[in-house]
Design an enzyme around this catalytic site. Structure first.
Site, mmCIF file in Angstrom:
data_model
loop_
_atom_site.group_PDB
_atom_site.id
_atom_site.type_symbol
_atom_site.label_atom_id
_atom_site.label_comp_id
_atom_site.label_asym_id
_atom_site.label_seq_id
_atom_site.Cartn_x
_atom_site.Cartn_y
_atom_site.Cartn_z
ATOM 1 N N ASN A 9 0.935 -1.082 0.056
ATOM 2 C CA ASN A 9 -0.015 0.122 0.006
ATOM 3 C C ASN A 9 0.915 1.171 0.103
ATOM 4 O O ASN A 9 1.605 1.609 1.010
ATOM 5 C CB ASN A 9 -0.908 -0.077 1.153
ATOM 6 C CG ASN A 9 -1.631 1.250 1.433
ATOM 7 O OD1 ASN A 9 -1.836 2.036 0.533
ATOM 8 N ND2 ASN A 9 -2.164 1.508 2.419
ATOM 9 N N LYS A 11 0.125 4.248 -0.366
ATOM 10 C CA LYS A 11 -0.805 5.479 0.047
ATOM 11 C C LYS A 11 -0.547 6.761 -0.742
ATOM 12 O O LYS A 11 -0.397 6.548 -1.821
ATOM 13 C CB LYS A 11 -0.258 5.530 1.632
ATOM 14 C CG LYS A 11 -0.300 4.373 2.456
ATOM 15 C CD LYS A 11 -0.052 4.691 3.970
ATOM 16 C CE LYS A 11 -0.296 3.267 4.823
ATOM 17 N NZ LYS A 11 -0.131 3.382 6.121
ATOM 18 N N HIS A 92 -9.485 1.283 4.924
ATOM 19 C CA HIS A 92 -8.252 1.567 5.554
ATOM 20 C C HIS A 92 -8.487 2.372 6.705
ATOM 21 O O HIS A 92 -9.247 3.095 6.702
ATOM 22 C CB HIS A 92 -7.241 1.979 4.532
ATOM 23 C CG HIS A 92 -6.005 2.030 5.151
ATOM 24 N ND1 HIS A 92 -5.739 3.221 6.242
ATOM 25 C CD2 HIS A 92 -4.922 1.020 5.266
ATOM 26 C CE1 HIS A 92 -4.252 2.848 6.592
ATOM 27 N NE2 HIS A 92 -3.857 1.510 5.982
ATOM 28 N N GLU A 94 -6.873 4.881 7.814
ATOM 29 C CA GLU A 94 -6.665 6.159 7.640
ATOM 30 C C GLU A 94 -7.878 6.756 7.072
ATOM 31 O O GLU A 94 -8.211 8.034 7.354
ATOM 32 C CB GLU A 94 -5.419 6.374 6.942
ATOM 33 C CG GLU A 94 -4.350 6.108 7.321
ATOM 34 C CD GLU A 94 -2.857 5.599 6.747
ATOM 35 O OE1 GLU A 94 -2.982 5.498 5.494
ATOM 36 O OE2 GLU A 94 -1.954 5.081 7.330
ATOM 37 N N GLU A 161 -5.341 -4.790 10.476
ATOM 38 C CA GLU A 161 -4.208 -3.820 10.903
ATOM 39 C C GLU A 161 -4.514 -2.957 11.960
ATOM 40 O O GLU A 161 -5.455 -2.178 12.132
ATOM 41 C CB GLU A 161 -4.424 -2.944 9.736
ATOM 42 C CG GLU A 161 -3.946 -3.558 8.481
ATOM 43 C CD GLU A 161 -3.198 -2.419 7.422
ATOM 44 O OE1 GLU A 161 -2.304 -2.567 6.783
ATOM 45 O OE2 GLU A 161 -3.995 -1.543 7.023
ATOM 46 N N GLY A 167 2.411 2.344 10.693
ATOM 47 C CA GLY A 167 3.443 3.443 10.679
ATOM 48 C C GLY A 167 4.069 3.819 11.750
ATOM 49 O O GLY A 167 4.651 4.747 11.876
ATOM 50 N N SER A 207 3.340 -2.034 10.242
ATOM 51 C CA SER A 207 4.595 -2.098 10.557
ATOM 52 C C SER A 207 5.374 -3.499 10.467
ATOM 53 O O SER A 207 6.402 -3.743 10.881
ATOM 54 C CB SER A 207 5.116 -1.779 11.845
ATOM 55 O OG SER A 207 4.614 -0.014 12.138
HETATM 56 P P1 PGA Z 1 3.049 0.402 7.463
HETATM 57 O O1 PGA Z 1 1.426 0.839 6.765
HETATM 58 O O2 PGA Z 1 3.345 -0.979 6.925
HETATM 59 O O3 PGA Z 1 3.680 1.371 7.162
HETATM 60 O O4 PGA Z 1 2.596 0.389 8.959
HETATM 61 C C1 PGA Z 1 0.592 -0.341 6.779
HETATM 62 C C2 PGA Z 1 -0.797 -0.012 6.004
HETATM 63 O O5 PGA Z 1 -1.462 1.026 6.616
HETATM 64 O O6 PGA Z 1 -1.536 -0.623 5.186
#
Ligand code: PGA
Length: 247
Positions: A9, A11, A92, A94, A161, A167, A207
């Protein structure tokens, strides 16, 4: 047997020039691992063209629930499919946070995505305070119930997640992951029956990095990963894929 899946992803990161990373991902050995990269929407068509004829698939990061209409700035699932995308990330955390996306909206989007021939990657995850309150299992159970349509098939993918792990550099422990994944599997089985439930892949995300991938993939019922930051560099993504292939 469920085919393992590594989904990246990006983003709102990357650029047209950064699509060169896709060449290095597509060329890396991956065993039988399915690989998907989800770049920002403006790059989907170029990414799909670039990866045509390679095993690397391209996915999107969101879609609208309707096929067309007065929805300025939105993109329908059918439009995404026309670019060559084969997957779409939905719900997601976010987007749930920034755009107040509800489970009902994720559910509607997943129906549209499936109808357009896209594999929905439906994200679920509890917040830090929910985990600390001991509510992780119940939050995930509710999100699972409300974000999935009444009928699913093997193309549906779930990504667990935990919000606090995204992140942040904090990854959930293999035991936390195994507990939630097995609860998700049980929820799928109770609702859809074991034949479909055993075909649906459950990814972990939050992460995932080359140095914690082996421990993550050793957890029970982990069918792969949704990878954010570490999917931006082919060398990191390929290292995670190698751990998945060895798991
Ligand atoms: P990250 O993001 O691996 O940077 O923690 C994962 C995600 O949000 O899909």
């Amino acid at each position: 047997m469920r085919r393992k899946l590594a989904a990246g992803n990006w983003k709102m990161n990357g650029s047209l020039a950064a699509l060169a990373e896709l060449d290095a991902i597509a060329a890396a050995p991956a065993g039988d691992i399915e690989r998907v990269i989800c770049p920002p929407a403006p790059y989907l068509a170029a990414a799909a063209q670039r990866c045509a004829g390679t095993p690397l698939e391209i996915g999107a990061q969101d879609c609208h629930a309707e096929a067309s209409g007065a929805h300025t700035g939105d993109i329908s699932a059918k439009m995404l499919a026309e670019t060559g995308a084969r997957h779409v990330i939905l719900g997601h955390s976010e987007r749930r946070a920034a755009y107040r996306e509800t489970c009902a909206s994720v559910r509607a989007k997943s129906i549209a995505a499936h109808a357009a021939g896209l594999a929905p990657i439906i994200c679920l995850g509890e917040s830090q305070s929910e985990r600390e309150a001991g509510a992780a299992q119940s939050v995930i159970a509710r999100q699972l119930k409300d974000s999935l349509p009444d009928s699913v098939d093997a193309s549906f993918i779930i990504a667990y997640e935990p919000i606090w792990a995204i992140g942040s550099g904090l990854s959930a422990t293999p035991q936390d992951i195994a507990e939630i994944h097995s609860a998700i599997r049980a929820g799928l089985t109770a609702r859809f029956g074991s034949r479909v439930a055993t075909q649906i892949r459950i990814l972990y995300g939050g992460s995932v990095k080359p140095d914690n991938a082996a421990a993550t993939f050793a957890a029970r019922d982990v069918d792969g990963a949704l990878i954010g930051g570490a999917s931006l560099k082919a060398s990191d993504f390929n290292a995670i894929v190698a751990h998945l292939a060895a798991a």
